[in-house]
Structures are given as C-alpha cells and as structure tokens.
Motif scaffolding. Sequence first.
Motif, PDB file in Angstrom:
ATOM      1  N   ASP A  36       0.865  -1.175   0.000  1.00 20.15           N
ATOM      2  CA  ASP A  36       0.000   0.000   0.000  1.00 20.15           C
ATOM      3  C   ASP A  36       0.903   1.227   0.000  1.00 20.15           C
ATOM      4  O   ASP A  36       1.453   1.617   1.034  1.00 20.15           O
ATOM      5  CB  ASP A  36      -0.881  -0.011   1.248  1.00 20.15           C
ATOM      6  N   TYR A  37       1.104   1.802  -1.216  1.00 19.18           N
ATOM      7  CA  TYR A  37       2.009   2.948  -1.325  1.00 19.18           C
ATOM      8  C   TYR A  37       1.268   4.222  -1.717  1.00 19.18           C
ATOM      9  O   TYR A  37       1.860   5.174  -2.223  1.00 19.18           O
ATOM     10  CB  TYR A  37       3.135   2.650  -2.324  1.00 19.18           C
ATOM     11  N   GLY A  38      -0.039   4.203  -1.456  1.00 13.46           N
ATOM     12  CA  GLY A  38      -0.837   5.370  -1.804  1.00 13.46           C
ATOM     13  C   GLY A  38      -1.222   5.392  -3.255  1.00 13.46           C
ATOM     14  O   GLY A  38      -1.431   6.460  -3.839  1.00 13.46           O
ATOM     15  N   GLN A  39      -1.330   4.191  -3.856  1.00 18.25           N
ATOM     16  CA  GLN A  39      -1.643   4.110  -5.270  1.00 18.25           C
ATOM     17  C   GLN A  39      -3.015   4.701  -5.576  1.00 18.25           C
ATOM     18  O   GLN A  39      -3.889   4.762  -4.727  1.00 18.25           O
ATOM     19  CB  GLN A  39      -1.549   2.665  -5.795  1.00 18.25           C
ATOM     20  N   ARG A  40      -3.148   5.112  -6.817  1.00 18.53           N
ATOM     21  CA  ARG A  40      -4.327   5.836  -7.291  1.00 18.53           C
ATOM     22  C   ARG A  40      -5.616   5.068  -6.978  1.00 18.53           C
ATOM     23  O   ARG A  40      -6.620   5.649  -6.600  1.00 18.53           O
ATOM     24  CB  ARG A  40      -4.174   6.025  -8.801  1.00 18.53           C
ATOM     25  N   HIS A  41      -5.559   3.741  -7.141  1.00 16.61           N
ATOM     26  CA  HIS A  41      -6.759   2.929  -6.912  1.00 16.61           C
ATOM     27  C   HIS A  41      -6.469   1.889  -5.838  1.00 16.61           C
ATOM     28  O   HIS A  41      -5.770   0.908  -6.091  1.00 16.61           O
ATOM     29  CB  HIS A  41      -7.194   2.234  -8.197  1.00 16.61           C
ATOM     30  N   ASP A  42      -7.005   2.112  -4.622  1.00 16.90           N
ATOM     31  CA  ASP A  42      -6.782   1.116  -3.587  1.00 16.90           C
ATOM     32  C   ASP A  42      -7.544  -0.168  -3.873  1.00 16.90           C
ATOM     33  O   ASP A  42      -7.350  -1.181  -3.205  1.00 16.90           O
ATOM     34  CB  ASP A  42      -7.127   1.664  -2.205  1.00 16.90           C
ATOM     35  N   HIS A  59      -1.735 -14.095   1.593  1.00 19.09           N
ATOM     36  CA  HIS A  59      -1.534 -12.750   1.048  1.00 19.09           C
ATOM     37  C   HIS A  59      -1.309 -11.771   2.185  1.00 19.09           C
ATOM     38  O   HIS A  59      -2.064 -11.744   3.156  1.00 19.09           O
ATOM     39  CB  HIS A  59      -2.771 -12.329   0.240  1.00 19.09           C
ATOM     40  N   LYS A  60      -0.260 -10.972   2.057  1.00 16.52           N
ATOM     41  CA  LYS A  60       0.044  -9.965   3.071  1.00 16.52           C
ATOM     42  C   LYS A  60       0.165  -8.599   2.400  1.00 16.52           C
ATOM     43  O   LYS A  60       0.708  -8.489   1.293  1.00 16.52           O
ATOM     44  CB  LYS A  60       1.364 -10.304   3.778  1.00 16.52           C
ATOM     45  N   VAL A  61      -0.355  -7.573   3.067  1.00 20.66           N
ATOM     46  CA  VAL A  61      -0.226  -6.199   2.571  1.00 20.66           C
ATOM     47  C   VAL A  61       0.683  -5.429   3.519  1.00 20.66           C
ATOM     48  O   VAL A  61       0.475  -5.429   4.733  1.00 20.66           O
ATOM     49  CB  VAL A  61      -1.594  -5.501   2.486  1.00 20.66           C
ATOM     50  N   MET A  62       1.691  -4.773   2.958  1.00 21.38           N
ATOM     51  CA  MET A  62       2.636  -4.004   3.754  1.00 21.38           C
ATOM     52  C   MET A  62       2.427  -2.510   3.491  1.00 21.38           C
ATOM     53  O   MET A  62       2.249  -2.086   2.347  1.00 21.38           O
ATOM     54  CB  MET A  62       4.066  -4.418   3.384  1.00 21.38           C
ATOM     55  N   ASP A  63       2.457  -1.724   4.533  1.00 12.78           N
ATOM     56  CA  ASP A  63       2.229  -0.274   4.424  1.00 12.78           C
ATOM     57  C   ASP A  63       3.503   0.439   3.964  1.00 12.78           C
ATOM     58  O   ASP A  63       4.500   0.467   4.685  1.00 12.78           O
ATOM     59  CB  ASP A  63       1.783   0.268   5.778  1.00 12.78           C
ATOM     60  N   LEU A  64       3.470   0.992   2.763  1.00 13.86           N
ATOM     61  CA  LEU A  64       4.575   1.815   2.261  1.00 13.86           C
ATOM     62  C   LEU A  64       4.044   3.182   1.825  1.00 13.86           C
ATOM     63  O   LEU A  64       4.458   3.742   0.813  1.00 13.86           O
ATOM     64  CB  LEU A  64       5.267   1.124   1.080  1.00 13.86           C
ATOM     65  N   SER A  65       3.103   3.694   2.603  1.00 11.64           N
ATOM     66  CA  SER A  65       2.440   4.939   2.225  1.00 11.64           C
ATOM     67  C   SER A  65       3.407   6.115   2.137  1.00 11.64           C
ATOM     68  O   SER A  65       3.123   7.109   1.466  1.00 11.64           O
ATOM     69  CB  SER A  65       1.305   5.250   3.199  1.00 11.64           C
ATOM     70  N   MET A  66       4.562   5.996   2.797  1.00 13.68           N
ATOM     71  CA  MET A  66       5.507   7.105   2.726  1.00 13.68           C
ATOM     72  C   MET A  66       6.043   7.304   1.317  1.00 13.68           C
ATOM     73  O   MET A  66       6.483   8.395   0.967  1.00 13.68           O
ATOM     74  CB  MET A  66       6.666   6.904   3.705  1.00 13.68           C
ATOM     75  N   LEU A  70       6.565  10.818  -0.734  1.00 14.02           N
ATOM     76  CA  LEU A  70       7.875  11.264  -1.196  1.00 14.02           C
ATOM     77  C   LEU A  70       7.886  11.673  -2.657  1.00 14.02           C
ATOM     78  O   LEU A  70       8.656  12.549  -3.061  1.00 14.02           O
ATOM     79  CB  LEU A  70       8.903  10.141  -0.992  1.00 14.02           C
ATOM     80  N   THR A  71       7.062  10.993  -3.469  1.00 11.64           N
ATOM     81  CA  THR A  71       7.176  11.164  -4.917  1.00 11.64           C
ATOM     82  C   THR A  71       5.921  11.789  -5.509  1.00 11.64           C
ATOM     83  O   THR A  71       4.828  11.645  -4.965  1.00 11.64           O
ATOM     84  CB  THR A  71       7.413   9.803  -5.602  1.00 11.64           C
ATOM     85  N   GLU A  72       6.104  12.455  -6.627  1.00 12.91           N
ATOM     86  CA  GLU A  72       4.976  13.038  -7.359  1.00 12.91           C
ATOM     87  C   GLU A  72       4.887  12.356  -8.703  1.00 12.91           C
ATOM     88  O   GLU A  72       5.790  12.476  -9.542  1.00 12.91           O
ATOM     89  CB  GLU A  72       5.169  14.540  -7.526  1.00 12.91           C
ATOM     90  N   ASN A  73       3.813  11.603  -8.909  1.00 15.94           N
ATOM     91  CA  ASN A  73       3.615  10.872 -10.161  1.00 15.94           C
ATOM     92  C   ASN A  73       2.136  10.569 -10.319  1.00 15.94           C
ATOM     93  O   ASN A  73       1.347  10.724  -9.383  1.00 15.94           O
ATOM     94  CB  ASN A  73       4.439   9.575 -10.147  1.00 15.94           C
ATOM     95  N   ALA A  74       1.773  10.093 -11.514  1.00 17.30           N
ATOM     96  CA  ALA A  74       0.358   9.896 -11.825  1.00 17.30           C
ATOM     97  C   ALA A  74      -0.243   8.681 -11.138  1.00 17.30           C
ATOM     98  O   ALA A  74      -1.471   8.536 -11.112  1.00 17.30           O
ATOM     99  CB  ALA A  74       0.188   9.755 -13.342  1.00 17.30           C
ATOM    100  N   LEU A  75       0.585   7.799 -10.571  1.00 15.50           N
ATOM    101  CA  LEU A  75       0.033   6.634  -9.879  1.00 15.50           C
ATOM    102  C   LEU A  75      -0.329   6.936  -8.431  1.00 15.50           C
ATOM    103  O   LEU A  75      -1.096   6.201  -7.812  1.00 15.50           O
ATOM    104  CB  LEU A  75       1.016   5.460  -9.928  1.00 15.50           C
ATOM    105  N   THR A  76       0.252   8.022  -7.882  1.00 14.71           N
ATOM    106  CA  THR A  76      -0.053   8.347  -6.487  1.00 14.71           C
ATOM    107  C   THR A  76      -0.751   9.700  -6.338  1.00 14.71           C
ATOM    108  O   THR A  76      -1.130  10.054  -5.232  1.00 14.71           O
ATOM    109  CB  THR A  76       1.242   8.359  -5.641  1.00 14.71           C
ATOM    110  N   ARG A  77      -0.889  10.439  -7.435  1.00  7.20           N
ATOM    111  CA  ARG A  77      -1.540  11.758  -7.371  1.00  7.20           C
ATOM    112  C   ARG A  77      -2.659  11.828  -8.412  1.00  7.20           C
ATOM    113  O   ARG A  77      -2.428  11.602  -9.601  1.00  7.20           O
ATOM    114  CB  ARG A  77      -0.525  12.874  -7.652  1.00  7.20           C
TER     115      ARG A  77
END
Length: 230
Positions: A36-42, A59-66, A70-77
């Motif tokens: 979970d890195y803050g992707q556009r579609h959870d 299945h395991k989900v790891m929190d990488l929301s930071m 940190l980054t500006e791109n179309a997958l997280t914004r």
Amino acid sequence: MNNNKAIVVFSGGQDSTTCLLWAQKKFDQVETLSFDYGQRHDRELHHAAEIAESLDVPHKVMDLSMLGQLTENALTRDDIEIEEGEKYPTTFVDGRNHLFLLMAGIYAKQVDAKHIITGVCETDYSGYPDCRDAFVKSMNVTLNLSMDEDFVIHTPLMFLNKAETWKMADELGGLDFVRYNTLTCYEGIVGDGCGECPACKLRGRGLNEYLAEKQAADDPEGGNSDELQS
C-alpha cells in the motif's frame, strides 16, 4: 532458508498474476506480498487479496504509504495526468521496485523463503530503470550482502513482450483467469480495462497479437477472430 518457498511481489495485475501461476508450478510453498504505497486505486489491493484467495495462497499487505508522500507521479496523485513525460511516463514511481524488493527480502527472511519473484520486464515498460535486468541483479546482490543470506530473485517475464507473457499464462493453464480476473488498468477497471490508458493499450495489443498467433497455429486456413479484444 527453505529452498521450496517463494514470495511473489503481487499487485493483482496481469504480470504478477502470471508470475504467481509460474511460482505455484515451481515451488511447494508460495506467498504473495502487496504494498500500500498510496496508489491511485486502492481497489488494486482488494483485488490482489481476492486473487490470492482464489488461488489458495497467503496474502500480506505491507504499508509503504511514505512512498506516495515522497514522490509526485500519476500513480499516487489524482491531479497528475497519465501521459508521456520528458524522460519517462508520468506513471513512473521513483524507487518503487527498489523499495518493493528490499521489503520483500526482509519479509522473505522472516518467513524463511529463499526465493523472491517479481514481474518486472524491460521489454515493454518505457525503459523504467528499476525494471531492468541489471538493476534486479544488483538488488539481488545487495539483499544477499545486507542480510548475509542467499536469496534468489526470479524475473520470469524480464525478456518477454506482452504477447509472450499471455502465451506463458496460457501454457500455465491460466489464460482466461488472467484475462478476466486481473487489474492492470490505470482507471481501476478489471479484465480488459478501459482500453484507453497506456497499460490497457499495451495489454490489449499483446493479447490480440497472441490470440492471432494462436488462432493461426490452430487454424492455418483462417477462422473468426471473435476472441480478440476490441
């Protein structure tokens, strides 16, 4: 470390699901790891969990929301358009695969898994630097040195184009499963997707190419092409 245990870096898309099917043929124990890195579609994470459950793997989900902070791109914004950039498409996320493989290595050590599988590919993905074979090999060395272990990172798709990836899914007995159950679309639409975003165009072009090749092999005299994605 357990030589028959593998961790699949898993998004629930076409590539990582094909890698999961591949891993299930190769190893006795397989787990999936999503981020979970803050992707556009959870929805991606929920969908990955559903696929893992249907294929009967943990299945395991790891929190990488930071990473999204940190980054500006179309997958997280949401306010950045998906388009070709000056050097890479705006969908490129700085450090994403680097961080994913680092986290996967740390997790693999905790669960005694020697093998890590990732669906990165340097053939089709706009030259993303962390999808290249040289990067993955360097990361394998780094993980081994950093934890004094003997991990093996596998990249079954590294030199395949999209049509060849579809062929692999078919040979693994999962063509329809991958086609209709995976989420690759940047707009969050399962299966054949929106058909308009770069990920859908790449996926659809590869699928049509593979289906045409398969049809020609099965029916050299020619037949209908109803299976092709529109």
